[in-house]
Design an enzyme around this catalytic site. Sequence first.
Site, PDB file in Angstrom:
ATOM      1  N   THR A  72       1.111  -1.174   0.143  1.00 37.14           N
ATOM      2  CA  THR A  72       0.399   0.620  -0.176  1.00 37.14           C
ATOM      3  C   THR A  72       1.297   1.529   0.050  1.00 37.14           C
ATOM      4  O   THR A  72       1.614   0.881   0.340  1.00 37.14           O
ATOM      5  CB  THR A  72      -0.557  -0.057   1.158  1.00 37.14           C
ATOM      6  OG1 THR A  72      -1.689  -0.966   0.986  1.00 37.14           O
ATOM      7  CG2 THR A  72      -1.379   1.689   1.082  1.00 37.14           C
ATOM      8  N   ARG A  90     -15.185  -6.102   0.140  1.00 37.17           N
ATOM      9  CA  ARG A  90     -14.009  -6.057   1.308  1.00 37.17           C
ATOM     10  C   ARG A  90     -13.977  -3.951   0.948  1.00 37.17           C
ATOM     11  O   ARG A  90     -12.721  -4.390  -0.170  1.00 37.17           O
ATOM     12  CB  ARG A  90     -13.232  -7.045   1.615  1.00 37.17           C
ATOM     13  CG  ARG A  90     -12.103  -6.089   2.736  1.00 37.17           C
ATOM     14  CD  ARG A  90     -11.042  -5.763   2.141  1.00 37.17           C
ATOM     15  NE  ARG A  90     -10.400  -6.342   3.551  1.00 37.17           N
ATOM     16  CZ  ARG A  90      -9.103  -5.144   3.836  1.00 37.17           C
ATOM     17  NH1 ARG A  90      -8.340  -4.728   2.580  1.00 37.17           N
ATOM     18  NH2 ARG A  90      -8.669  -4.854   5.012  1.00 37.17           N
ATOM     19  N   ASP A 116      -8.916   0.125   5.483  1.00 44.96           N
ATOM     20  CA  ASP A 116      -9.055   1.532   6.354  1.00 44.96           C
ATOM     21  C   ASP A 116      -8.451   2.852   5.460  1.00 44.96           C
ATOM     22  O   ASP A 116      -8.507   3.547   5.063  1.00 44.96           O
ATOM     23  CB  ASP A 116      -7.622   1.263   7.134  1.00 44.96           C
ATOM     24  CG  ASP A 116      -6.327   0.739   6.514  1.00 44.96           C
ATOM     25  OD1 ASP A 116      -6.529  -0.072   6.200  1.00 44.96           O
ATOM     26  OD2 ASP A 116      -5.555   1.650   7.244  1.00 44.96           O
ATOM     27  N   THR A 167      -0.314   1.949   7.398  1.00 47.91           N
ATOM     28  CA  THR A 167      -0.879   0.670   6.060  1.00 47.91           C
ATOM     29  C   THR A 167      -0.833  -0.604   7.322  1.00 47.91           C
ATOM     30  O   THR A 167      -0.130  -0.798   7.844  1.00 47.91           O
ATOM     31  CB  THR A 167       0.392   0.560   5.248  1.00 47.91           C
ATOM     32  OG1 THR A 167       0.444  -0.768   4.592  1.00 47.91           O
ATOM     33  CG2 THR A 167       2.022   0.806   5.664  1.00 47.91           C
TER      34      THR A 167
HETATM   35  N1  ASP Z   1      -3.811  -0.941   4.909  1.00 44.52           N
HETATM   36  C1  ASP Z   1      -4.865  -1.595   4.131  1.00 44.52           C
HETATM   37  C2  ASP Z   1      -6.060  -2.962   3.863  1.00 44.52           C
HETATM   38  O1  ASP Z   1      -6.227  -2.931   4.497  1.00 44.52           O
HETATM   39  C3  ASP Z   1      -3.126  -2.895   3.023  1.00 44.52           C
HETATM   40  C4  ASP Z   1      -1.879  -2.563   3.897  1.00 44.52           C
HETATM   41  O2  ASP Z   1      -2.017  -1.511   4.354  1.00 44.52           O
HETATM   42  O3  ASP Z   1      -1.389  -3.429   3.108  1.00 44.52           O
HETATM   43  O4  ASP Z   1      -6.108  -2.868   2.947  1.00 44.52           O
END
Ligand code: ASP
Length: 319
Positions: free
Chosen positions: A185, A213, A216, A236
């Site tokens: 991310t 889905r 955040d 992230t």
């Molecule tokens: N926070 C991101 C999510 O849950 C994934 C990530 O940051 O790797 O969609």
Amino acid sequence: MSNINSRIRLVIHGGAGAIARSKITAERELAYRQALTESLAAGYAILAAGGSSIEAVIAAIAALEDLPWFNAGKGAVFNHDGRNELDASIMDGATLMAGSVAGVTAIRNPIRAAHAVMTKSKHVMLIGQGAETFAAEQGLELANPAYFFTQHRWDQLQRAIAKEQILLDHDEESSLSSSDEKFGTVGAVALDCNGNLAAGTSTGGLTNKRYGRVGDSPIIGAGTYADNRSVAVSATGMGEMFIRIAAAFNTAAQVRLRQIPADQAADNTLAEIAAINGTGGLIVVDAHGNFAMRFNTSGMYRGTIGNDGIAWTGIFAEN
Ligand code: ASP
């Protein structure tokens, strides 16, 4: 005149996770560091010319969205059905204006769509087809879903599905955290020469995610928050836990209401996330240019640049 770019600061991340030095080749490491440096340069060019933190955040994130290396834009992960559903958000610390998109499949740079939602609509969050129609109306660049296909993300999905099947066969509960490849991310926080803060985050979410889905990253207060009175934050990690802790707002609120430093606030938030078995990281910058890049995983792709224009990048705990 000489202090036109006094105290400018840009901090970026490219995802936190199980990033072992032994698993990354020297070439791959160089490619990641170059990508982070280019993202920093894109944002810095704007800040150094007196541009806004919002514009710098968009430029830094869009540069990473266009690469196959990160889980955002071009390199987004696949969901369980083999589709790429992208999320992004942005917030302006001067006005508390915010915009986000979730579950979009045909917008090349979701961060630009989030910005358009913020500046050209009456809303904060648009999802799915509606967000895509809006992006098209705003003249943003669309992309065929095939644009988001990358072999390594496809292979990751196949591995995640196979692993899940093994767990099912053994009657063990499959958890979101069972994927060891959940990083990439991207996010950016910036302080411009006028003292304005901004934050943005963009992602493909989690490999093998289900049923529309949403994590955040597109949720204001969870993955992204900016308020000139405190800090700009981008997160992230395991999105479900970051939502439950309201990670980005939580961090900003600690700085504003308890007057504690940005780095301590980030650590406190990560401790709350760890307490519910969450992992990930946060980048933070305050209105004085103090910044932090914190994570409770083995690594986080990250970088920063300030007045001197010298880009710093890190991947592992020890850089
Ligand atoms: N926070 C991101 C999510 O849950 C994934 C990530 O940051 O790797 O969609």
